[in-house]
Design a protein around this motif. Structure first.
Motif, short mmCIF file in Angstrom:
data_model
loop_
_atom_site.label_atom_id
_atom_site.label_comp_id
_atom_site.label_asym_id
_atom_site.label_seq_id
_atom_site.Cartn_x
_atom_site.Cartn_y
_atom_site.Cartn_z
N LEU A 1 0.84 -1.21 0.00
CA LEU A 1 0.00 0.00 0.00
C LEU A 1 0.87 1.25 0.00
CD1 LEU A 1 -2.96 -0.27 2.54
CD2 LEU A 1 -3.03 0.56 0.20
N ASN A 2 1.86 1.25 0.89
CA ASN A 2 2.72 2.42 1.01
C ASN A 2 3.49 2.68 -0.28
OD1 ASN A 2 5.83 3.09 1.57
ND2 ASN A 2 4.50 4.39 2.79
N THR A 3 4.00 1.60 -0.91
CA THR A 3 4.76 1.78 -2.15
C THR A 3 3.88 2.39 -3.23
OG1 THR A 3 6.02 -0.17 -1.52
CG2 THR A 3 6.27 0.60 -3.77
N ILE A 4 2.63 1.90 -3.33
CA ILE A 4 1.73 2.42 -4.36
C ILE A 4 1.42 3.89 -4.11
CG2 ILE A 4 -0.58 2.22 -5.35
CD1 ILE A 4 -0.38 -0.80 -4.76
N VAL B 1 13.49 1.58 -9.29
CA VAL B 1 14.42 1.87 -8.20
C VAL B 1 13.69 2.54 -7.04
CG1 VAL B 1 16.40 3.27 -7.55
CG2 VAL B 1 16.45 1.98 -9.66
N ALA B 2 12.84 3.51 -7.35
CA ALA B 2 12.12 4.23 -6.29
C ALA B 2 11.21 3.26 -5.54
CB ALA B 2 11.31 5.37 -6.89
N ALA B 3 10.52 2.38 -6.27
CA ALA B 3 9.63 1.42 -5.62
C ALA B 3 10.43 0.48 -4.73
CB ALA B 3 8.86 0.61 -6.67
N PHE B 4 11.62 0.12 -5.21
CA PHE B 4 12.50 -0.74 -4.41
C PHE B 4 12.84 -0.07 -3.09
CE2 PHE B 4 17.01 -1.38 -3.30
CZ PHE B 4 16.97 -2.70 -2.92
N PHE B 5 13.19 1.23 -3.15
CA PHE B 5 13.55 1.92 -1.92
C PHE B 5 12.36 2.07 -0.98
CE2 PHE B 5 17.48 2.76 -3.88
CZ PHE B 5 18.35 3.04 -2.84
N CYS B 6 11.17 2.36 -1.55
CA CYS B 6 9.98 2.48 -0.70
C CYS B 6 9.70 1.15 -0.02
CB CYS B 6 8.76 2.90 -1.53
SG CYS B 6 8.88 4.57 -2.12
#
Lengths: 268, 324
Positions: free
Chosen positions: A74-77, A192-197
């Motif tokens: 949820l947070n990543t989305i 990459v951003a999704a990976f970090f989140c």
């Protein structure tokens, strides 16, 4: 790239240093508690799957993993979808207060979670989100949204402006340009951003534990239950620990080619 | 590349603004509110003005003593881990294999500790260091070193520091590796023709190119170690005594343990202020470095082009693959 003499030895030693504690955890998760406490063995002499079996059959255990994954996804989305337009704006336009806004966002990434634990508890209780995955997902936005904006801004800046201008000349509307052209161009950056989140939401415990009580307890909080009157259930604790490493390891495997540039936040 | 002025960009930023404001400004107002008040329970609050802040900054009171002591410990901790992690990270980055499957393997293993939940990192070291069931504790005691992180202050400190080195050196190494990868091969060839020594190559080519990422690394590590909570809490619980109680641990003790809202809120604000100042320095230095790079790029455009092309290597490689 030119490397230093003895690099193979240094690298090997460092990797051993990284892997040894993890190996010890894996090793313990396959031992019976009797073997853990009584003897010092470098590998399980009587390998057992009893701890894993217990986690996968006991709902109060495996629901913890589901709860954690739920708020992480949820947070990543949320983070990526609000950060994308903002990253474009910061990269392409100057507007009133842009620099101050960027600094303010960044300062939230640095704010200690301990400061926010109690006020978050009050806030989310007041609006009735306490003990839902939404509470944790929104709370984790405080450090993930600024990070996502920062990384994506770097990647959007890597896309030449001429592409925007050509698209608009061709009659693309802004939303259509955004979805059809920009998003595919910075797909690796979004990855990459999704990976970090995913990473920072997955590893955080303090806020996740404070904002949940019964329904949505994260696995990290459930792990503290292994302390009982009969002493520590070391094997079970180790097995639960090993299972928390696996999602991270899978995610790394998928983004391994982008890790290096991603860690430089798209700015090298 | 100049940016155009466009106030409509605010519409694009609005969602981020709303989400972060909801999670940051509202709670911060609560903290400010609490920091000025005292409570005797029953939800009755009394105005206390700046009383808590005065107490907080005065080492002779209980609150001030605890705060300043934990602040000192935290600063010392941050400096020690920076002094170890930064040089070690550079060495590891320089030791990365050049090509082949080993690169991917090393990257994956390096990144592994970063993705382990923080309390599990604590658990791993808690188990690993125990003299009875942990490999490290057992081996150290077997070779005659009396090691026990539960009862000895120094052992507890060493454990917490080694744990942090284990956990975060990879971040520094990966950042430096990203910096090294952006150096064009031509630089090395030029150095070779000039007969430059290994040290000269490092000093004149690699270190300057890593400047920016090292800055990110140092500041990220400083911030994160300054607000460290979970890992030492799991391993030592802040003990033995108070010897590994860092600021965040102290804060959580006061806020959620004793429910002393006023004191906790005042501590939070001062803590946040310190972080904000460091963050501001970080931001200023970063943007200045960015401006410097731009000036440098204008004087040698070819180099900058190559460096930025390093970000998206796939299209550059494709024609070659087609030929092969």
């Amino acid at each position: 790239m030119h490397s230093i003499p003895g690099r193979r030895v240094i690298m090997a030693l460092f990797l051993v240093f990284l892997l040894l504690p993890i190996y010890w955890l894996v090793n313990m998760s396959f031992k019976t508690n009797a073997e853990i406490v009584s003897t010092m063995t470098l590998w399980p002499h009587a390998p057992t799957l009893q701890h894993y079996k217990r986690i996968f059959t006991d709902e109060s255990w495996y629901s913890g993993y589901i709860n954690s994954l739920e708020y992480v996804v949820l947070n990543t989305i949320i983070s990526i979808s609000v950060a994308l337009p903002a990253a474009y704006a910061f990269s392409r336009y100057r507007f009133l207060g842009d620099k101050h806004l960027f600094f303010w966002l960044l300062s939230n990434r640095m704010a200690p979670a301990a400061v926010y634990a109690l006020p978050f508890f009050n806030l989310y209780s007041a609006i009735g989100l306490f003990d839902t995955p939404w509470a944790v997902a929104l709370a984790h936005c405080i450090f993930n949204v600024p990070l996502a904006v920062w990384i994506l801004e770097g990647f959007v800046s890597g896309v030449p402006r001429e592409i925007d201008e050509t698209a608009f000349l061709d009659g693309y509307s802004f939303p259509r340009f955004f979805i059809k052209i920009l998003v595919p161009l910075i797909a690796s950056g979004i990855g990459v951003a999704a990976f970090f989140c995913f990473m920072f939401s997955w590893v955080e415990l303090l806020l996740a534990r404070t904002l949940t009580s019964v329904q949505t307890k994260p696995i990290a909080a459930i792990m503290t239950r292994t302390v009982s009157a009969a002493g520590m259930d070391w094997g079970l604790l180790a097995a639960a620990g090993v299972l928390t490493i696996i999602p991270g390891a899978l995610v790394i495997w998928f983004v391994r080619n982008y890790i290096a540039s991603g860690f430089a936040l798209g700015r090298v | 590349m100049d940016k155009t002025v466009n106030q409509k960009a605010w519409f694009l930023v609005a969602p981020v603004f709303l989400v972060v404001a909801f999670s940051a400004v509202l709670p911060l107002m609560t903290v400010v509110n609490y920091s000025m008040q005292d409570t005797f329970g029953n939800n009755q609050f009394f105005w206390n003005g700046v009383g808590w802040f005065k107490e907080l900054l005065d080492p002779s009171t209980d609150l001030g003593g605890r705060f300043l002591a934990s602040l000192g410990r935290n600063l010392f901790f941050s400096l020690v881990i920076l002094a170890i992690e930064v040089p070690l990270g550079i060495v590891v980055a320089l030791s990365m294999p050049r090509q082949g499957w080993t690169v991917a393997a090393c990257l994956v293993i390096l990144a592994l500790p970063l993705l382990i939940p923080w309390n599990v990192v604590g658990t791993i070291w808690q188990i690993f260091g125990r003299p009875d069931i942990g490999l490290l504790g057992y081996v150290l005691n077997a070779i005659g070193i009396d090691y026990n992180y539960v009862s000895n202050d120094i052992d507890a400190w060493v454990t917490v520091i080694v744990m942090d080195v284990w956990h975060w050196t990879s971040l520094v190494a990966l950042l430096c590796y990203a910096g090294l990868k952006s150096i064009p091969e031509a630089y090395y060839q030029a150095a070779q023709i000039d007969g430059a020594s290994r040290w000269a190559v490092f000093n004149a080519i690699q270190l300057p190119k890593m400047n920016r990422v090292l800055l990110i690394a140092v500041l990220l590590r400083f911030m994160d170690s300054f607000m460290i909570y979970t890992e030492p809490f799991v391993v030592t619980g802040g003990g033995p005594g108070n010897s590994t109680t860092f600021v965040s641990i102290e804060l959580v003790k006061i806020a959620l343990g004793q429910f002393d809202l006023g004191k906790a809120a005042a501590l939070s604000l001062v803590y946040n202020l310190i972080i904000l100042i460091v963050c501001w320095i970080f931001y200023t230095v970063m943007t200045n470095a960015g401006a410097e790079r731009k000036v440098q790029a204008e004087s040698e455009p070819a180099v900058d082009f190559k460096a930025s092309a390093g970000l998206k290597p796939v299209p550059a490689l494709k024609p070659k693959e087609g030929v092969a």
